[in-house]
Write a protein that holds these residues in place. Sequence first.
Motif, mmCIF file in Angstrom:
data_model
loop_
_atom_site.group_PDB
_atom_site.id
_atom_site.type_symbol
_atom_site.label_atom_id
_atom_site.label_comp_id
_atom_site.label_asym_id
_atom_site.label_seq_id
_atom_site.Cartn_x
_atom_site.Cartn_y
_atom_site.Cartn_z
ATOM 1 N N ARG A 1 19.747 -13.695 14.247
ATOM 2 C CA ARG A 1 20.364 -13.355 15.529
ATOM 3 C C ARG A 1 19.261 -12.982 16.517
ATOM 4 N N TRP A 2 19.302 -13.575 17.686
ATOM 5 C CA TRP A 2 18.355 -13.160 18.709
ATOM 6 C C TRP A 2 18.692 -11.729 19.137
ATOM 7 N N PHE A 3 17.683 -11.073 19.677
ATOM 8 C CA PHE A 3 17.954 -9.722 20.186
ATOM 9 C C PHE A 3 17.027 -9.425 21.359
ATOM 10 N N LEU A 4 17.273 -8.288 22.006
ATOM 11 C CA LEU A 4 16.495 -7.926 23.193
ATOM 12 C C LEU A 4 15.374 -6.968 22.814
ATOM 13 N N ARG B 1 22.556 -2.691 16.576
ATOM 14 C CA ARG B 1 23.107 -3.667 17.511
ATOM 15 C C ARG B 1 23.294 -3.079 18.906
ATOM 16 N N LEU C 1 23.185 -18.051 16.165
ATOM 17 C CA LEU C 1 21.911 -18.723 16.433
ATOM 18 C C LEU C 1 22.113 -20.097 17.069
ATOM 19 N N VAL D 1 15.460 -19.395 27.237
ATOM 20 C CA VAL D 1 15.761 -18.459 26.148
ATOM 21 C C VAL D 1 16.506 -17.251 26.702
ATOM 22 N N ALA D 2 15.996 -16.726 27.825
ATOM 23 C CA ALA D 2 16.643 -15.545 28.421
ATOM 24 C C ALA D 2 18.063 -15.878 28.863
ATOM 25 N N ARG E 1 21.127 -4.466 27.689
ATOM 26 C CA ARG E 1 20.199 -4.965 28.719
ATOM 27 C C ARG E 1 19.578 -3.834 29.531
ATOM 28 N N PRO F 1 13.590 -14.381 20.147
ATOM 29 C CA PRO F 1 14.419 -15.425 19.521
ATOM 30 C C PRO F 1 14.140 -15.595 18.035
ATOM 31 N N THR G 1 17.988 -8.160 10.263
ATOM 32 C CA THR G 1 18.505 -8.704 11.518
ATOM 33 C C THR G 1 18.213 -7.694 12.634
ATOM 34 N N PHE H 1 20.702 -16.293 25.891
ATOM 35 C CA PHE H 1 21.003 -15.159 25.007
ATOM 36 C C PHE H 1 22.410 -14.626 25.237
ATOM 37 N N ALA I 1 25.030 -13.141 10.616
ATOM 38 C CA ALA I 1 24.060 -12.123 11.053
ATOM 39 C C ALA I 1 23.497 -11.388 9.843
ATOM 40 N N ARG J 1 4.820 -10.445 22.271
ATOM 41 C CA ARG J 1 4.246 -10.810 23.570
ATOM 42 C C ARG J 1 3.048 -9.928 23.866
ATOM 43 N N VAL K 1 14.066 -11.645 25.593
ATOM 44 C CA VAL K 1 14.765 -11.977 24.349
ATOM 45 C C VAL K 1 13.738 -12.231 23.253
ATOM 46 N N ALA L 1 15.548 -10.667 34.262
ATOM 47 C CA ALA L 1 16.226 -11.057 33.015
ATOM 48 C C ALA L 1 15.637 -10.292 31.844
ATOM 49 N N ALA L 2 16.524 -9.890 30.923
ATOM 50 C CA ALA L 2 16.064 -9.136 29.751
ATOM 51 C C ALA L 2 15.216 -10.035 28.859
ATOM 52 N N PRO M 1 24.636 -11.677 23.130
ATOM 53 C CA PRO M 1 24.605 -10.817 21.938
ATOM 54 C C PRO M 1 25.718 -11.127 20.946
ATOM 55 N N ALA N 1 19.829 -3.252 20.353
ATOM 56 C CA ALA N 1 19.232 -4.588 20.452
ATOM 57 C C ALA N 1 19.976 -5.514 21.410
ATOM 58 N N SER N 2 21.134 -5.087 21.894
ATOM 59 C CA SER N 2 21.846 -5.951 22.836
ATOM 60 C C SER N 2 22.099 -5.259 24.173
#
Lengths: 338, 630
Positions: free
Chosen positions: B113-116, B88, A113, A103-104, B94, B109, B82, A107, A4, B164, B107, B104-105, A109, B91-92
Motif C-alpha cells: 500500500r502506498w502511503f504518505l 494508517r 496497489l 504518483v502524487a 495529508r 510508492p 505495510t 494516491f 494490505a 528522498r 507519496v 501535493a502530499a 489511501p 500514513a494517510s
Amino acid sequence: MIAADLRIDHLRPEELAAAWRFATEPPAGSRIGDVRRGLVLVLRERRPAVLADLADGFVPLPPWLPRDRPLDAAALRRLRRERGATWALAAGADAVRRLDEAVAAAFDPAADLLACALPLAQAVREARLAGELLFSPSLLDDLPIPSVASVRSAFDLVLPDDRSALLYAFGAHGLSFGFIVEKRQGVVARVAGHDALGGIAVRGAHWKAAVPRILAEAGSRFAPPAVGVFADESVLRGIVFGSEGVALPRALATRDVIVDPLPAWLGVLLGLDTAAKAAGTARSLLRRFDPLGLADRLDVGRIAGEVQRRLGAENPLARVLGFDPLAVLSRLQQWREL
Amino acid sequence: MIAASLHYFRRRTDSVPEALAALRRLGADAVESPVPWSVHDDGRRVAFDDDGAHLVAFLEATAKAGLGAVLRLGPVVGADLTGLGLPRHVASDRELAARGPDGAARVVPLPPRWFLAPSYDSRTYRARSCAWIAAVAEVVRPFLAPGGPVRNVLIGDLWPFAGRSPVGSPDFNPDALAAWEAARDAAPPGERARMFGTAPADAPGDGGPAGILAGIGLGRFAERGYAAWLQALAGTAAAAWPAAGSPAPGGAGSSAALGTTLPAAGIFPPVGAGLIGRAFDAVGLDALAAPARPATLERALRLVAGTARRPLASFVAAGAPIWLPPASSSDPLHELRACLAAGLGGVVLSMGVGRDRWSGGLLDESLREHESAHRFRRLLHGLGRSSWLRGRRRPSAALLVPRDYVRGALAASAVLAGAPAAGLAAAFGFDPASALDHADESPGGGAWWRWLETAEAALQELGVPYDLVDDEGPAAIEAPLLLVPTLADAPRATLDRIRAQLARGAAVIVGPSTPCRELASGDNVPAGLPAPVAVPTAALLAAALGAAHSPPPAPRLERSVLLDDAGAAVGLALVNRSPRELPLGLALDGVEPSLSWSDLDEPGCAAAAGTVPPGSVRLLVPGARPKEAP
C-alpha cells in the motif's frame, strides 16, 4: 489486487535465489537477455548527460554519442547493444517530475496497489510520447493500457476468490522453487513457499510423483487450488524465454509440464497458442524449401484466428483485457531482435 | 551486545519463550525487535498487552530468559510492514505529510500500500509521534537496564525522508516553510545571503553556483530539522523514565543507551552521520545494501565507525528481504564479519527467527535451524568468549568527508536527473557524486569526490587501516594522518578539523584545491593550511606515515588490531582486497609477534592457519595464554 496485510512466508533463501535466477538469467540461446543488465541514460534538455550501467555504476558516455542534440531511439538502441545490455532507459528531470506528479495524483489511501499504480502507466506513455522518456527495445508501445476494472476482471477469471494457484519448478536435485498464491476477497492474501506445506520431500527426477500430494496438502492448508503449474525447470525456461517455438505443446504432451488443475480459461488459451505455434512451425519448416517465398504468405495470426473461429473458442483474457497476454509474451520473446 | 531479531508481534505469546531460548543457544545475549506504532495503535486506542501486540509479555519473557533487549521505536521501523510501521491514520493524513512545491502530499510508492511521508517539521506530526514515544516509554520503563532487560532503545526512522534527499526535494508543508523562514532570519547575514534563497524552491535552482549553495543550505536546514525532531522524541522518552526511579538511558547510573540509526548509503546517507552523532552517543548502521554494491556498505561502515562515539551494527542481514536480489556471496557471514572488522561495538542479526516477508534467518518460523545457522552459531559463541566487542580499532589514517560537499553533490544530481533521483541513486549504491563532472572544482562538481576516491584507493593499496569521518561529527580524530578533500569553498567544520589536526602535530594532506573561502559565510580563510595535493598517491601517503611504499606482507591487505582500554590486543581483522589468495603466515607477518592468533569462530584454541581468500574478511583473536599462577 494485493491485500494490505499480505502475508509472504516460508520462502527459503535457496528457493528465492532459484526463482530469481529463473526470472533474470535466461538460458543460452534465448532471445531475451539477462534483465539485470540495464542502462539508465540521464538526459539534460533531452540530450545525453550521464550514463549509469547497473553492473558498473556511472560510466563515461561513448565518444560517438552526440551531446549536442536530442537523443533518438536509434542511438539508444546502439548504446544498449554496444554495452551488451538487455534494456536501456533514457529520461531527464522533466520525465521524473511528470512521474513524481503522477504518483502524487494517483494516491488514494483507500485504494489498493493496482488502482494507484495503473494510472502511472498512462503517465509513462505520455512522457514517452512527449519525448521525455525513451525505452529500448520499445516492446510494448502500442499495447492498450487496460482499466483497473478490466485487470480486476481478468484476475478474477484467472484466480477466483477463495482459491489458490501453484507454480512449481523442479531441477535435477528436486525442488528448485515452489510458490503458492492464495486469493481472498478479491486480493492476494498470502504467498508462501513450499515449506508452508509441511515439508513434502521431492526427489530429483521423480517430482511428478509428488504432485498429487502437493495439491492435496495445498488444498488442506490453503484455499483449494484453481490452477497448478508443475514443470521441469529447464523446460519451463525454454518455454518462457522462447528458445524454441513449440516447446509448450511438446512439454504438455511429454508431461514435462503438468497443469493440474487445468482451468477452462487456460485450456482455451493453451489450445489457441498451440494452434498458433503449430502454424509458426509450419512456416519455419516451409521456409527451408521455399525459394518462392510462399512461407511469408502464411499468416500465422490469420490461421490462429481461423482455428479460434472454427472451434468457437474465444480467448477469454483477450476479451477482458483488450489484448492477448500470450501475444505479448511472444513479442517479448523477440527481445534481442528489436 | 550480540542480538538477534525476533518480532514479538508476529508470534503468539506462548511461543516467545521457546524462541528466546533457541536464540540464546545460538549465542545471542540479547533480542531485538521493532515496536511498530501501527501494531499498537489502531486509531482508537494504544495498547501493549493485546493479542498480537504483547510487548509487555515479550519483555517479561526476555527478562525471564536472561537476555537483553534492543527496542526500535521508530516511528518508521520498516520491518517490511505495510506503511513501514506508521499507523494508517498517520500514513494517510495529508495535513501532517511532507509536501511538494504544488502542495501535493509526498507519496511513498511502496507495496503493498502506498502511503504518505510525514513532515518532520509538521507540528501535528511532532505532537503525535512524541505521544507515541511517550506511550511506549511508559510501558518500557519498568524493563530498563540495569534492573530490566532493555539495554538499547533506538529511535528515528529507518530511512529518513523516506528515500528522498531533502536537498532535491524540499518540504513545502506550511510548518516546514515557517521553520525555514525562521532559520533564514536567524542566520548571520553572510550565511543568509549565500545559503538561503528567497524560498526553498530556489534551491538547487538550475544548478548554478548560487543554486547549489542554496541547496547545501537547504540540506543543512532539513537535516537539522530531522535531528531536532529526534531530540524531541528522545526528550519525550527520557522525561518518562527518571520519574519512575529508572535512570534515563545514557544517563548516569544507567546501562541502557538511547540511540538512533542510519541506512547504508555509502557516504551519502540522507542525514549526516556527524549531525546525528552529535545528538546521540549510540549510532547504529543498518548494514543492508544492494548486494551488487559492496563498496557502498564498506564506506557506510567506516563512516559510522569513524564518526559515532558508540557505533553499532543495528541490522546485519541473516537471510534476506524478499524484495532485494539474493546476495551472490557464498559466505552468508560476510556482512557480519565486515561489521566486526570495522570495529562496530555491537551487532543485531536480523532475522534471528524467520518471519513474514523475509527469507531465511538463523531459525525458521518453526524454530528449526536454517542451513547456515551453525556457522553463525560458531561466530556468535566466539564473540561471546572473546573481548572483540570491547576492542577499538586504531586507524592509521582518517579520510574526512565534508558533509557540505555531500549535500552539494546531492543538489547537483537532483538538478541533473530530477528531484527524487539523488536520494534513489544513493539508496541503490550509485554514489551520486560520481555522475558529476570530475574536473569541476565547485561544491556542485565532482572534483572533490574524485580526490576522495583516489585517496581511498591509495589507502587500500597501502593496506593502511583507515576510517571515514564526517566533518560535522563529535569524535576527535586520533589517526596520525588526515586526508581531506578541499575546494576553494571549504566548510567551517572541515577547516576546524584541519586546524585541530595541525595543532596536535598530525600529518594533513588536502586537495585538490586550496581552501580560500569559508563556504557558508564567504569569509576569507586565513593562510596556514597545507598546500594542496592534486593526486594523493600511495607513495605520498606512505611517506606521510613514515612507512615503506610496498611493505610486507602484501599490498591491499588491511590489518587492523583491536585494542582494549588497557591497550592489549583483543582482535585482528584481515581484509584482503587483492585478487590473490594470501597465506595467513604472510598476512600475519610482523603483527604483534608475541601473540599467537586463532580464528574468532573456531571453538578450539588451535592456531589459525590456511589463507585469506580474495575479497574476504578474516577475524582472529589472541590464542590461549599460559595460566597465571594463583
